[in-house]
Write a protein that holds these residues in place. Structure first.
Motif, short mmCIF file in Angstrom:
data_model
loop_
_atom_site.label_atom_id
_atom_site.label_comp_id
_atom_site.label_asym_id
_atom_site.label_seq_id
_atom_site.Cartn_x
_atom_site.Cartn_y
_atom_site.Cartn_z
N TYR A 41 -0.59 1.10 -13.85
CA TYR A 41 -0.76 0.15 -12.07
C TYR A 41 -2.30 0.40 -11.79
O TYR A 41 -3.10 1.60 -12.06
N ARG A 42 -2.79 -0.10 -11.17
CA ARG A 42 -4.03 -0.24 -10.48
C ARG A 42 -4.02 -0.68 -9.14
O ARG A 42 -3.43 -1.56 -8.69
N TYR A 43 -4.75 0.19 -8.31
CA TYR A 43 -4.76 -0.19 -6.75
C TYR A 43 -5.97 -1.10 -6.43
O TYR A 43 -7.09 -0.79 -7.17
N THR A 44 -5.69 -2.27 -6.11
CA THR A 44 -6.52 -3.35 -5.84
C THR A 44 -6.74 -3.77 -4.48
O THR A 44 -6.12 -4.87 -3.99
N PRO A 45 -6.93 -3.08 -3.51
CA PRO A 45 -6.91 -3.62 -1.93
C PRO A 45 -8.23 -4.50 -2.11
O PRO A 45 -9.10 -5.02 -2.74
N ASP B 15 -2.67 5.33 -8.67
CA ASP B 15 -3.59 4.87 -9.70
C ASP B 15 -3.75 5.89 -10.59
O ASP B 15 -4.33 7.25 -10.12
N PRO C 26 3.61 2.00 -3.68
CA PRO C 26 2.94 2.87 -5.02
C PRO C 26 3.08 4.54 -4.75
O PRO C 26 3.39 5.08 -5.78
N GLY D 60 -2.22 3.71 -1.58
CA GLY D 60 -1.93 2.90 -2.76
C GLY D 60 -2.67 3.57 -3.93
O GLY D 60 -2.06 3.96 -5.14
N TRP D 61 -3.92 4.07 -3.57
CA TRP D 61 -4.84 4.66 -4.52
C TRP D 61 -4.22 5.96 -5.22
O TRP D 61 -4.63 6.38 -6.48
N ASP E 259 0.88 -1.15 0.07
CA ASP E 259 -0.08 0.13 0.02
C ASP E 259 0.82 1.26 -0.16
O ASP E 259 0.48 2.16 -0.68
N THR F 197 6.24 -2.07 -9.45
CA THR F 197 5.21 -1.08 -9.44
C THR F 197 5.87 0.15 -10.45
O THR F 197 5.02 0.78 -10.92
#
Length: 633
Positions: free
Chosen positions: A318-322, A372, A274, A368-369, A271, A309
């Motif tokens: 890059y994609r934020y995927t929690p 994105d 990124p 992390g978003w 998290d 990353t």
């Protein structure tokens, strides 16, 4: 700020001395003076009498500032002030510096002719200051008798060549000594192998405050938490920097934010990496040595993740995927953001934030978003404060007020420079009941009907020009960004259109309107490259219903134009508000809006339309320019 009347020197100096003594290894040889100080647990000297202080003041010709004067009455000098000053002056050794260091000359050499008072003070202080450093590691300390506060305190200035920075200023001697005490702590906080653990009442109290700050931050009281963490950071306490950096990053403060220690922990790296990598990518120019410096000590798994990353951030994938419910909300937010609904995306994230769970005890908020490509542009300092003020991670508290939306509910913002600083000319197509991904099929041909990945206009334009070898004056294919223009409409928007030629212009409204309605607007009322103009055309089921073009002070119209859109209402009197009023009328007539934030600051899907101009006819001239990219390189 601590005042002289509220500060008790003796317990402060005794605590400092005791902690310094306990920090020394038993088996390490000390100098005779240090061994004595360690044994008696006192870094100071006998107190100076009032007579001794008065004699000093007579010798120097000035009464000493209050906090230094009171200090001397407790200890006539001091050893080991911080990590680089071995001995501070008492009544006998204090003397006027008189540019002994040559620092005044050095600062004057680099001073501009129009230098302000602060820059001149940086030079002058070394001529008039009272020198306090007696033994030091190339560090100078002076009291400035000309830089005084209402309480009679003199400012303290310090400078060290190895810091490569302007002189550091403290408002008083007591503030300087407190900072040196913090410096002593920060240098001892992480003892090397074989050194005793640095733990005492001060460190235990600070560590307890750090833990309390963590809980306060999760409850939404980030300001109180930030203050506590900032204080603990000055003492070098573990966790304080890593936790505090998370708050700073969400407030938009990226300078010197590296998530120290936490980012190199594989528990938190997914998290926090990124956010660190995205900032590095924005300023690194492909030199990745600094990124690895900030990841020193990280395991191979974290380093591998950092490089992977970094590649994704640089190529926009890059994609934020929690995980969990918050992760599901992130996906919904991404879908809204990729079609321009920045406010809806933000509200989706905030509504789900209370169910977000930290990855561990040193994790304060989702980060992390921000890396994105679709979600990162949603962040503003105001929104960062809203996120930090929202209880999360299993903690409870009062929900904050919602931040105002970034997007006006209309088209009129296009005429308002407050919302942008570059849209002097623009054009767009609106299609009713059409999904954004279906617009290329209506406005483009062949290979151009596929949407590119979301990117900024600058990125899209750079990509579209890459490798292009021929440029024609008659071919006007628009590079457009697409998204939703309200509940029932989609848009294709060009923020940097070509020259408007009313004789050869062909509106794409008819092609876009198959089985529905379509609206085309092209505005150059604030155009810097020619006379002002404005075009509107509306089509339905493949046929133009009405249109007008205002150019050269004249209005040409076709079809039956609704009274609400009659161009005479907006351009007959050359009203400066004509563009804004016409855009407001279009909003009311069709119930449409355009997403200001996504168009000016975000990333959207793009494609290239058919030409907006017809080919040249017989006798009409045009130009074609060729570019040899190999020769240009």
């Amino acid at each position: 700020m601590t005042t002289t009347t509220s500060f008790d020197w003796r317990p402060f100096l005794l605590r400092w001395s005791g902690e310094w003594s306990d920090s020394l290894p038993d088996d390490e040889t000390q100098s005779e003076g240090d061994e004595t100080a360690r044994r008696v647990r006192w870094l100071g000297f006998p107190p100076a009498s009032e007579e001794r202080v008065a004699a000093m003041e007579k010798r120097l010709g000035r009464r000493m500032p209050p906090s230094y004067r009171e200090f001397l009455k407790v200890s006539d000098g001091w050893q080991h002030a911080g990590g680089f000053i071995s001995l501070l002056a008492g009544t006998t050794d204090a003397r006027w510096h008189n540019n002994e260091s040559g620092l005044a000359d050095m600062f004057e050499e680099y001073m501009d002719d129009d230098a302000g008072p602060d820059e001149r003070r940086e030079a002058d202080v070394w001529r008039r200051g009272l020198q306090l450093d007696i033994e030091s590691d190339a560090t100078y300390v002076v009291l400035d008798p000309e830089d005084t506060g209402e309480d009679g305190e003199w400012a303290v200035y310090t400078w060290a060549s190895w810091r490569a920075a302007p002189p550091e200023r403290y408002t008083s001697f007591v503030e300087f000594m407190q900072s040196m005490y913090q410096e002593f702590h920060s240098l001892r906080a992480r003892p090397a192998d074989g050194k005793p653990e640095f733990a005492n009442d001060t460190t235990r109290e600070l560590d307890a405050r750090v833990e309390q700050a963590r809980l306060e931050a999760l409850r939404g009281d980030w300001e109180r938490a930030g203050q506590a963490l900032e204080e603990a950071k000055e003492y070098g306490r573990p966790r304080a920097v890593g936790l505090g950096d998370q708050i700073r990053r969400l407030l938009g403060r990226t300078y010197m934010v590296y998530f120290e220690d936490v980012v190199t922990d594989s528990q938190y790296a997914p998290d926090l990496l990124p956010a660190l990598v995205a900032e590095h990518a924005a300023h690194s120019y492909r030199d990745d040595s600094t990124l690895m410096f900030h990841l020193r000590g990280a395991g191979d798994d974290v380093v591998s993740l950092a490089y992977a990353t970094l590649e994704q951030v640089r190529n926009g994938t890059y994609r934020y995927t929690p995980a969990g419910p918050f992760g599901a909300a992130v996906e919904r937010a991404r879908e809204l953001a990729r079609w321009g609904n920045a406010d809806g995306a933000w509200r989706t994230l905030m509504d789900a934030l209370p169910v977000w769970q930290p990855l561990g005890p040193d994790h304060l908020a989702p980060l992390g978003w921000v890396a994105d490509p679709l979600l990162g542009p949603l962040l503003t300092p105001e929104r960062g404060r809203e996120l930090l003020s929202t209880p999360r991670g299993g903690q409870t508290g009062e929900a904050p007020s919602r931040t105002a939306g970034l997007d006006p509910d209309d088209l009129a913002w296009l005429a308002d420079p407050e919302h942008h600083d570059h849209l002097t000319s623009y054009r767009f197509v609106l299609a009713e009941g059409v999904e954004p991904e279906d617009l290329p099929g209506r406005l483009a041909d062949g290979d151009e009907t596929a949407l590119d990945v979301p990117m900024t206009f600058a990125e899209a334009r750079h990509r579209s020009l890459r490798g292009q070898r021929e440029f024609s004056s008659f071919d006007d294919r628009a590079l457009v960004a697409v998204g939703r223009a309200g509940t029932r409409w989609s848009f294709a928007f060009d923020s940097d259109p070509a020259h408007f030629d009313p004789q050869r212009f062909v509106s794409p409204a008819a092609a876009a309107s198959a089985g529905t309605r379509a609206v085309v607007v092209w505005s150059g009322l604030r155009n810097r490259r020619g006379e002002p103009f404005f075009h509107l055309s509306v089509a339905q089921d493949g046929a133009e219903q009405y249109a007008f073009t205002y150019a050269d002070g004249q209005i040409r119209r076709t079809g039956e134009i609704p009274r609400a859109l009659d161009p005479d209402r907006f351009f007959g009197s050359r009203d400066e508000d004509g563009e804004r009023l016409l855009l407001e009328a279009l909003t009311g007539e069709f119930g449409v809006q355009l997403p200001c934030h996504a168009i000016t600051n975000g990333r959207l899907h793009t494609f290239t339309t058919r030409s907006w101009t017809r080919p040249p006819g017989n006798g009409e001239s045009y130009a074609v320019m060729g570019m040899n990219w190999d020769a240009a390189r």
